[in-house]
Design a protein around this motif. Structure first.
Motif, PDB file in Angstrom:
ATOM      1  N   SER A  54     -69.216  40.620  55.387  1.00  0.00           N
ATOM      2  CA  SER A  54     -69.047  39.189  55.548  1.00  0.00           C
ATOM      3  C   SER A  54     -68.428  39.381  56.154  1.00  0.00           C
ATOM      4  O   SER A  54     -67.777  37.761  56.310  1.00  0.00           O
ATOM      5  N   ILE A  55     -67.461  39.939  56.454  1.00  0.00           N
ATOM      6  CA  ILE A  55     -66.130  39.704  57.694  1.00  0.00           C
ATOM      7  C   ILE A  55     -66.816  39.588  58.770  1.00  0.00           C
ATOM      8  O   ILE A  55     -66.273  38.255  59.639  1.00  0.00           O
ATOM      9  N   CYS A  56     -67.550  40.203  59.344  1.00  0.00           N
ATOM     10  CA  CYS A  56     -68.556  39.298  60.427  1.00  0.00           C
ATOM     11  C   CYS A  56     -69.191  38.244  60.263  1.00  0.00           C
ATOM     12  O   CYS A  56     -68.732  36.963  60.979  1.00  0.00           O
ATOM     13  N   GLN A  57     -69.556  38.004  59.526  1.00  0.00           N
ATOM     14  CA  GLN A  57     -70.228  36.204  59.060  1.00  0.00           C
ATOM     15  C   GLN A  57     -69.570  35.294  59.395  1.00  0.00           C
ATOM     16  O   GLN A  57     -68.865  34.128  60.079  1.00  0.00           O
ATOM     17  N   GLN A  58     -68.304  35.812  59.072  1.00  0.00           N
ATOM     18  CA  GLN A  58     -66.508  35.315  59.258  1.00  0.00           C
ATOM     19  C   GLN A  58     -66.006  34.919  59.995  1.00  0.00           C
ATOM     20  O   GLN A  58     -65.783  33.955  60.881  1.00  0.00           O
ATOM     21  N   ARG A  59     -65.791  35.941  61.158  1.00  0.00           N
ATOM     22  CA  ARG A  59     -65.778  36.032  62.553  1.00  0.00           C
ATOM     23  C   ARG A  59     -66.156  35.362  63.188  1.00  0.00           C
ATOM     24  O   ARG A  59     -66.056  34.317  64.461  1.00  0.00           O
TER      25      ARG A  59
END
Length: 422
Positions: A218-223
């Motif tokens: 999820s954090i990869c997607q947000q970045r």
């Protein structure tokens, strides 16, 4: 990190991906019954209780404890306590979070210097929709010495909800400086930076969160979103790809990568990404619209029309899919598919859904009317388009108008930019 017993689950702010003209992600799942208990929301114990197995007490529940609802039964909840024990509690002995302010009022009256109680009541105010009182309770908690990292993270969330962005950033920064390995303040501060269009700072914070949780898809997607907004699509694609590698069923990552590939002119790869999203979530109407648009770019007008029709079947009020269908039928490359009457129906649907305020829909209606030989009507709608668009766009629109005056239907060299980002 503060326990579930101390407060409701940490409040994370995840900024949804911003929209671009023509591709989007809208959940096609049915809406939940508003009368049903939201199992993601805890319930609050109104009184002390015990879980016992035969004659042995296996867990104790204190008044004000937050209990995770596992199952909603007729007169009871199956709940899990902070320690993970499960048991049934009568509904009359619990309160839903938004109804628990009075429970915490009583506890605070008994122990006015116990800061964590103010954070619990803040969660209740938040659930009730009163952000001002929630913020006041977090101020009080911190004043009384309850200065854990999560106290500042949560207060920052309330500040952000109220638009106090500088104060929110200050609280998230304090939480980070306290040194606890928690991704929440990084993610929440990044969300504020995105709101402020400070994309480089958002990227830096998402990177800080990934240092703590490197395998968090999820954090990869947000970045990836932050990279995209900062104008670095290749890095966005890399992060979307990493998110997919970590979580192959991550629909938002497939959709996000598909949109960037569309922007980069990699329409075959975009079709593949949207197809993957459809396989994972077959009722996701925007995925069909997006795939259809990229199929149209590749010259597969038949496949594009099928996708637009499926998007409309799944979401009858999906204005953009109606508009894309209208363009294909009115001015597309495949002469066998062009159909003025059907194009008018699709364009009128798009216009009605947008309340005749979208210049793109009005322009599609004019093109559909021209394809059907109704040039006088086409001229009238194209004049409305000219009045609605920015001044720098008007010369191109006037050129189209002149074509209608000469009884020439409009033809697309390629489809208009009608894809939507999630």
């Amino acid at each position: 990190m503060m326990s579930c017993r101390q407060r409701w689950a940490a409040f994370f702010v995840f900024l949804s991906m911003t929209s671009f003209p023509s591709l989007e992600v809208i959940s096609a799942e049915p809406a939940p019954d508003p009368a049903a208990q939201d199992l993601s929301e805890p319930v609050v114990a109104r009184m002390p209780m015990r879980f016992a197995l035969e004659d042995r007490v296996i867990d104790e529940i204190e008044k004000g404890d937050l209990l995770t609802v596992i199952e909603d039964r007729k007169d009871a909840y199956l709940v899990a306590t902070f320690s993970g024990k499960r048991g049934l509690v009568a509904k009359e002995n619990t309160a839903r979070l938004a109804e628990s302010v009075e429970v915490y009022d009583e506890l605070i009256k008994e122990k006015p210097d116990e800061g964590r109680l103010y954070t619990l009541r803040a969660a209740a105010w938040w659930a009730r929709g009163d952000e001002e009182k929630a913020l006041a309770d977090y101020d009080k908690a911190i004043e009384t010495g309850f200065r854990t990292p999560n106290a500042y993270t949560s207060r920052g969330l309330f500040h952000a909800a109220l638009g106090n962005y500088d104060k929110a950033i200050a609280d998230y920064t304090t939480a980070i400086k306290k040194g606890e390995k928690d991704v929440a303040p990084y993610i929440n501060r990044a969300a504020v930076y995105l709101t402020q269009q400070k994309y480089d700072l958002a990227v830096k914070d998402y990177s800080g969160a990934l240092d703590i949780q490197p395998k968090n898809a999820s954090i990869c997607q947000q970045r990836a979103v932050a990279w995209k907004l900062s104008g670095q699509p290749d890095k966005a694609v890399a992060d979307y790809s990493k998110a997919i590698e970590l979580e192959p069923k991550f629909v938002d990552a497939w959709m996000g990568r598909g949109f960037i590939r569309f922007q980069q002119g990699e329409h075959r790869k975009a079709v593949d990404d949207f197809s993957a999203a459809i396989e994972l979530q077959p009722r996701l109407a925007p995925a069909y619209n997006n795939r259809g648009f990229n199929r149209q770019k590749l010259g597969d007008c038949t496949g594009a029309l099928a996708d637009y029709d499926e998007a409309i079947r799944l979401a009858p009020e999906y204005a953009l899919a109606h508009q894309n269908k209208a363009w294909l039928l009115a001015a597309g490359d495949d002469a066998k598919l062009r159909n003025g009457k059907q194009a008018i129906e699709a364009a009128e649907a798009a216009c009605k859904l947008s309340e005749y305020k979208d210049p793109g829909a009005l322009k599609a209606l004019a093109a559909a009317l021209a394809e059907n030989g109704e040039f006088e009507k086409a001229i009238g709608w194209q004049e409305k388009v000219i009045a609605a668009v920015a001044e720098e766009q008007q010369p191109a629109e006037r050129e189209i108008l002149e074509g209608y005056k000469a009884n020439r239907p409009f033809r697309l060299a390629e489809p208009p930019g009608d894809d939507e980002s999630n």
